[in-house]
Every structure is written in C-alpha cells, then in structure tokens.
Design a protein around this motif. Structure first.
Motif, PDB file in Angstrom:
ATOM      1  N   GLY A 190      83.598 -29.910  14.774  1.00 55.90           N
ATOM      2  CA  GLY A 190      85.371 -31.128  15.294  1.00 55.90           C
ATOM      3  C   GLY A 190      86.623 -31.994  13.895  1.00 55.90           C
ATOM      4  N   LEU A 191      86.277 -31.078  13.020  1.00 51.54           N
ATOM      5  CA  LEU A 191      86.851 -30.784  11.685  1.00 51.54           C
ATOM      6  C   LEU A 191      87.668 -30.159  11.751  1.00 51.54           C
ATOM      7  N   ARG A 192      89.038 -30.653  11.557  1.00 46.03           N
ATOM      8  CA  ARG A 192      90.690 -29.641  11.604  1.00 46.03           C
ATOM      9  C   ARG A 192      90.892 -29.607  10.966  1.00 46.03           C
ATOM     10  N   ALA A 193      91.643 -28.917   9.697  1.00 40.36           N
ATOM     11  CA  ALA A 193      92.572 -28.512   8.284  1.00 40.36           C
ATOM     12  C   ALA A 193      93.331 -29.233   8.425  1.00 40.36           C
ATOM     13  N   MET A 194      94.293 -29.055  10.019  1.00 41.79           N
ATOM     14  CA  MET A 194      95.538 -28.769   9.855  1.00 41.79           C
ATOM     15  C   MET A 194      95.814 -29.420  11.303  1.00 41.79           C
ATOM     16  N   ALA A 195      94.839 -30.477  11.277  1.00 45.68           N
ATOM     17  CA  ALA A 195      95.585 -31.400  12.795  1.00 45.68           C
ATOM     18  C   ALA A 195      96.668 -31.794  13.013  1.00 45.68           C
ATOM     19  N   GLN A 197     100.121 -31.304  11.786  1.00 52.20           N
ATOM     20  CA  GLN A 197     100.933 -29.750  11.304  1.00 52.20           C
ATOM     21  C   GLN A 197     101.198 -29.243  13.167  1.00 52.20           C
ATOM     22  N   GLU A 198      99.557 -29.479  13.736  1.00 54.82           N
ATOM     23  CA  GLU A 198     100.237 -29.468  15.141  1.00 54.82           C
ATOM     24  C   GLU A 198     100.204 -30.548  15.767  1.00 54.82           C
ATOM     25  N   ASP A 199      99.244 -31.577  15.717  1.00 55.39           N
ATOM     26  CA  ASP A 199     100.086 -32.612  16.209  1.00 55.39           C
ATOM     27  C   ASP A 199     101.486 -33.212  15.943  1.00 55.39           C
ATOM     28  N   THR A 200     102.456 -33.305  15.406  1.00 55.28           N
ATOM     29  CA  THR A 200     103.859 -33.981  15.032  1.00 55.28           C
ATOM     30  C   THR A 200     103.680 -33.188  16.188  1.00 55.28           C
ATOM     31  N   ALA A 300      99.969 -21.150  21.354  1.00 58.67           N
ATOM     32  CA  ALA A 300     101.277 -21.658  21.077  1.00 58.67           C
ATOM     33  C   ALA A 300     102.215 -21.102  19.405  1.00 58.67           C
ATOM     34  N   TYR A 301     103.148 -21.780  19.789  1.00 58.38           N
ATOM     35  CA  TYR A 301     104.266 -20.879  18.244  1.00 58.38           C
ATOM     36  C   TYR A 301     104.986 -21.684  18.070  1.00 58.38           C
ATOM     37  N   TYR A 302     105.771 -22.744  17.017  1.00 59.87           N
ATOM     38  CA  TYR A 302     106.553 -23.101  16.530  1.00 59.87           C
ATOM     39  C   TYR A 302     107.198 -22.673  16.196  1.00 59.87           C
ATOM     40  N   ARG A 303     108.484 -23.303  15.364  1.00 56.45           N
ATOM     41  CA  ARG A 303     109.863 -23.254  14.562  1.00 56.45           C
ATOM     42  C   ARG A 303     111.052 -24.129  14.495  1.00 56.45           C
ATOM     43  N   VAL A 304     110.576 -24.785  12.799  1.00 57.93           N
ATOM     44  CA  VAL A 304     111.457 -25.926  12.519  1.00 57.93           C
ATOM     45  C   VAL A 304     112.384 -25.444  11.695  1.00 57.93           C
ATOM     46  N   GLN A 305     113.925 -24.962  12.457  1.00 54.39           N
ATOM     47  CA  GLN A 305     114.689 -24.201  10.941  1.00 54.39           C
ATOM     48  C   GLN A 305     115.413 -24.883  10.268  1.00 54.39           C
ATOM     49  N   GLY A 306     116.197 -25.394   9.292  1.00 53.69           N
ATOM     50  CA  GLY A 306     116.993 -25.954   9.015  1.00 53.69           C
ATOM     51  C   GLY A 306     117.955 -24.811   7.891  1.00 53.69           C
ATOM     52  N   PRO A 307     119.047 -25.444   7.991  1.00 53.76           N
ATOM     53  CA  PRO A 307     120.134 -25.047   6.737  1.00 53.76           C
ATOM     54  C   PRO A 307     119.437 -24.184   5.843  1.00 53.76           C
ATOM     55  N   SER A 308     118.548 -25.068   5.188  1.00 54.21           N
ATOM     56  CA  SER A 308     117.832 -24.639   3.901  1.00 54.21           C
ATOM     57  C   SER A 308     116.341 -23.946   4.045  1.00 54.21           C
ATOM     58  N   PHE A 309     115.771 -23.700   4.531  1.00 55.92           N
ATOM     59  CA  PHE A 309     114.370 -24.259   4.990  1.00 55.92           C
ATOM     60  C   PHE A 309     113.524 -24.106   6.756  1.00 55.92           C
ATOM     61  N   LEU A 310     113.189 -23.008   6.466  1.00 53.88           N
ATOM     62  CA  LEU A 310     112.356 -22.528   8.066  1.00 53.88           C
ATOM     63  C   LEU A 310     110.838 -23.074   7.831  1.00 53.88           C
ATOM     64  N   THR A 316      97.629 -18.357  17.960  1.00 54.61           N
ATOM     65  CA  THR A 316      97.358 -17.755  18.682  1.00 54.61           C
ATOM     66  C   THR A 316      95.947 -16.489  18.871  1.00 54.61           C
ATOM     67  N   GLN A 317      95.287 -16.409  17.975  1.00 54.70           N
ATOM     68  CA  GLN A 317      94.413 -16.021  18.130  1.00 54.70           C
ATOM     69  C   GLN A 317      93.015 -16.995  17.791  1.00 54.70           C
ATOM     70  N   GLU A 318      92.100 -16.274  17.950  1.00 50.72           N
ATOM     71  CA  GLU A 318      90.416 -16.103  18.266  1.00 50.72           C
ATOM     72  C   GLU A 318      90.648 -17.547  18.892  1.00 50.72           C
ATOM     73  N   ASP A 319      91.214 -17.050  20.416  1.00 45.80           N
ATOM     74  CA  ASP A 319      90.958 -18.085  21.771  1.00 45.80           C
ATOM     75  C   ASP A 319      92.061 -18.887  21.823  1.00 45.80           C
ATOM     76  N   PRO A 320      92.443 -19.565  21.454  1.00 49.98           N
ATOM     77  CA  PRO A 320      92.942 -19.842  20.098  1.00 49.98           C
ATOM     78  C   PRO A 320      92.771 -20.508  19.039  1.00 49.98           C
ATOM     79  N   ASN A 321      92.179 -20.585  18.236  1.00 45.70           N
ATOM     80  CA  ASN A 321      91.296 -21.593  17.416  1.00 45.70           C
ATOM     81  C   ASN A 321      92.100 -20.873  16.108  1.00 45.70           C
ATOM     82  N   HIS A 322      93.382 -20.091  15.630  1.00 49.81           N
ATOM     83  CA  HIS A 322      93.245 -19.690  14.364  1.00 49.81           C
ATOM     84  C   HIS A 322      94.747 -19.301  14.276  1.00 49.81           C
ATOM     85  N   ILE A 323      94.880 -20.908  12.883  1.00 52.80           N
ATOM     86  CA  ILE A 323      96.183 -21.512  12.557  1.00 52.80           C
ATOM     87  C   ILE A 323      96.627 -20.455  11.521  1.00 52.80           C
TER      88      ILE A 323
END
Length: 347
Positions: A190-195, A197-200, A300-310, A316-323
């Motif tokens: 059940g441990l999610r190191a990057m919960a 970043q996905e959940d938001t 799944a994939y997402y992108r947030v892009q602003g004037p100064s940052f990305l 997408t890997q391991e069924d997927p289970n690899h961020i």
C-alpha cells in the motif's frame, strides 16, 4: 535474498534528528546547505573526498539522469560505501535542501528501490536494485557567499542545487520516480511514494466537465515516458490542454495543488523562489494536459506547463506501476539564468 538499507536509513533518520528539520527550514537555505556540505565533506577520507568533489565549472555538473545505474554511469561518493557517521551527514545534506514533506518522499523513493530489488530478484531478473545506490557530489567550495552546488542522484531521484554568490537559485532539474508506485505485497503493501503527484492531477481531471475534458485529453495513448527525458535544456512545448484562465476558481486551486505537490518538496526558502515566479506570471497561461486512460490502473501521462516551468508525469510501465516525473525550469535549470545575470554584471 538481498534486503538493503530500509532499517538503516530509517535508523539514521532518527539519529540525525527529525525535530531539526523545522529549524533548518527557518534558516536561510544557503547557510543550512553550506553547513551540511562542509560537515559531510569533512567526514570523508581523502579518497572519498576526491570522488565527491568537482570544480563548479566541471562538465560533470551538467550530467544528470533518473535511469538505473547499469544504463547511466554516475560519479560522486556512493552512499552505500559510507560508514555510519558519513551516512548520517549525507542525509543531513539531503535534508537541508528539502522540506520535511520532501525528505519523507525521498526516503520513500529510496525505500521502494530496495523493495524493487527484492521483487526483481524473486522474478529472476538479471539486474539489481539497491536503496543505497545513490551518489553525492559537491561542485566548488561550500560557502554562504560564493558560487557552488551539490547533487544527490540515483535511480528515480535526481536533485540538483546551485548557489550563486551566496544566493540559492530555483533548484532544478528535479527528477522523481517510483517503482513500484504502489507496493503490491509484503509488510509495506500500500505504500505510495508519490501519491500526491498522482492524486492532485486526478482530482483536477475529475472536476472537469465534458467540454473541458475534451480540451484536456490530447491523446488516448500516453507516451511511453516523459518526453523531455533528461535533456540538458528543455524548451516549451506547443501549448495544449486547458488554460488556467478557462478554469473555475476551485479548478484553479486544483491546478495550483498539482504544482504545489512538486514545489513543496523543496526547503521552504527554495520553494518560495519557485512560488514567487509562478505568482508573478499568474495561472492564466498555465496549461494542464492529459494523455492515456483516465481510470486508476490505466496507463496515463499529464503535463503542466507555465511560462517559466514544465512538469511532466507518466505512469506507463509495469502494468502500469512505475512513475517518472520531472520539474524543469526553461531558463533556470542548474542556475543558468542567475549565472548568466552575474556574468553580465561582472563584465
């Protein structure tokens, strides 16, 4: 069966003093990092110090990647080869650049690397994974007034800090990853190191109406990885997805929550530098885009892009289970914008 480091790293965390994190956040980031870097370097043998230190203008400072050690040779002092005291001081340096929230995430990313080592060994794969396979490097001479930097890097964790004339810069590139993203079995199930970043991102996606979702989802098929990879310099993509200007007030809060999940990884003062730039630009021209499936467990994939940052994120890997995820600054990665400004002033 190899089981590296989970107990040791957590023990070191306890001995090096979690209560001190709040105090570190209240100090100037540069002073905290310089003190931690000095203490760490002072604990090393002559051989280790030669491995750990590079000239600030060394080409080595430009090298970075988030891929495994067998596919990208890394330099620096290896955490695994340090004695107990050196490990305590190396983790103090890591913590000096991160918030408590970010330090806990880094610990989890390294911990799941050890879990992956157990999983792949059980599957008979021919590569090792080790949660102590991280390298620490210092560029130039740590100082509260000079120009220098440091790096903590290994599989799925690549953190870079640059100080120019005693001033912290926005510390990018920042690479974060987790495999397994969700621990499927064992005592840490059940441990999610990057919960966050996905959940938001999923929460913002779920808040969109039909017309908005048609704008946001630019492809039913997600790319196989973050598109910028470990490029030395990244350029803005053509804007796709929905603009912040076209979101409701609560949805704009959701967009900022995604950004904040990356910003808040850093120590307070460094995070505030990032926030200030985003506040100055505003959210109107920040875009949110999605590719792939929209349900949990789908690629799944997402992108947030602003004037100064990305920000890029993929699972997408391991069924997927690899961020894989990254926060990049179009002009300021490795302090390039601040270094250029100082050079112009000097000449």
């Amino acid at each position: 069966m190899r089981r590296y480091g989970a107990g040791l790293i957590l023990l070191v965390l306890g001995l090096s003093g979690t209560v001190g994190v709040g105090a570190i956040e209240k100090r100037r980031a540069v002073a905290a990092m310089a003190e931690a870097a000095d203490s760490f370097l002072g604990s090393l043998s002559a051989t280790q110090r030669a491995e750990a230190t590079f000239a600030f203008d060394s080409d080595e400072r430009e090298r970075h990647h988030f891929i495994p050690p067998e596919t990208f040779e890394r330099n620096g002092t290896l955490y695994k080869d340090m004695n107990f005291e050196q490990k305590v001081l190396a983790l103090d340096l890591l913590r000096s650049g991160l918030s408590l929230r970010g330090y806990e995430m880094a610990q989890k990313i390294m911990e799941v690397e050890g879990i992956l080592g157990v999983l792949v060994e059980g599957e008979g794969r021919n590569f090792a994974r080790d949660q102590e396979e991280y390298f620490v490097s210092v560029f130039g001479t740590p100082s509260t007034t000079g120009t220098w930097g440091w790096r903590w890097e290994g599989h799925h964790l690549s953190l870079h800090y640059t100080v120019v004339e005693g001033e912290a810069t926005v510390s990018t590139p920042t690479f974060l990853g987790a495999n397994p993203a969700y621990v499927p079995t064992g005592p840490r199930k059940g441990l999610r190191a990057m919960a966050e970043q996905e959940d938001t991102a999923r929460e913002l996606l779920a808040s969109l109406d039909g017309d908005q979702r048609r704008v946001v989802i630019f492809d039913d098929v997600a790319p196989g990885n973050i598109l910028t990879g470990a490029d030395a310099i990244v350029e803005p993509f053509d804007p796709i997805g929905i603009r912040g200007a076209d979101l409701s007030s609560s949805q704009r809060d959701g967009l900022m929550a995604i950004i904040e999940s990356y910003i808040a990884v850093m120590a307070y003062e460094i995070a505030e530098l990032r926030r200030a730039e985003i506040r100055a630009d505003g959210l109107d021209d920040v875009t949110f885009a999605w590719a792939g499936g929209t349900e949990r467990g789908e690629v799944a994939y997402y992108r947030v892009q602003g004037p100064s940052f990305l920000i890029e994120y993929d699972n997408t890997q391991e069924d997927p289970n690899h961020i894989h995820a990254a926060f990049r600054d179009f002009d300021g990665d490795l302090g390039r914008d601040v270094l250029r400004e100082h050079l112009e002033q000097d000449h």
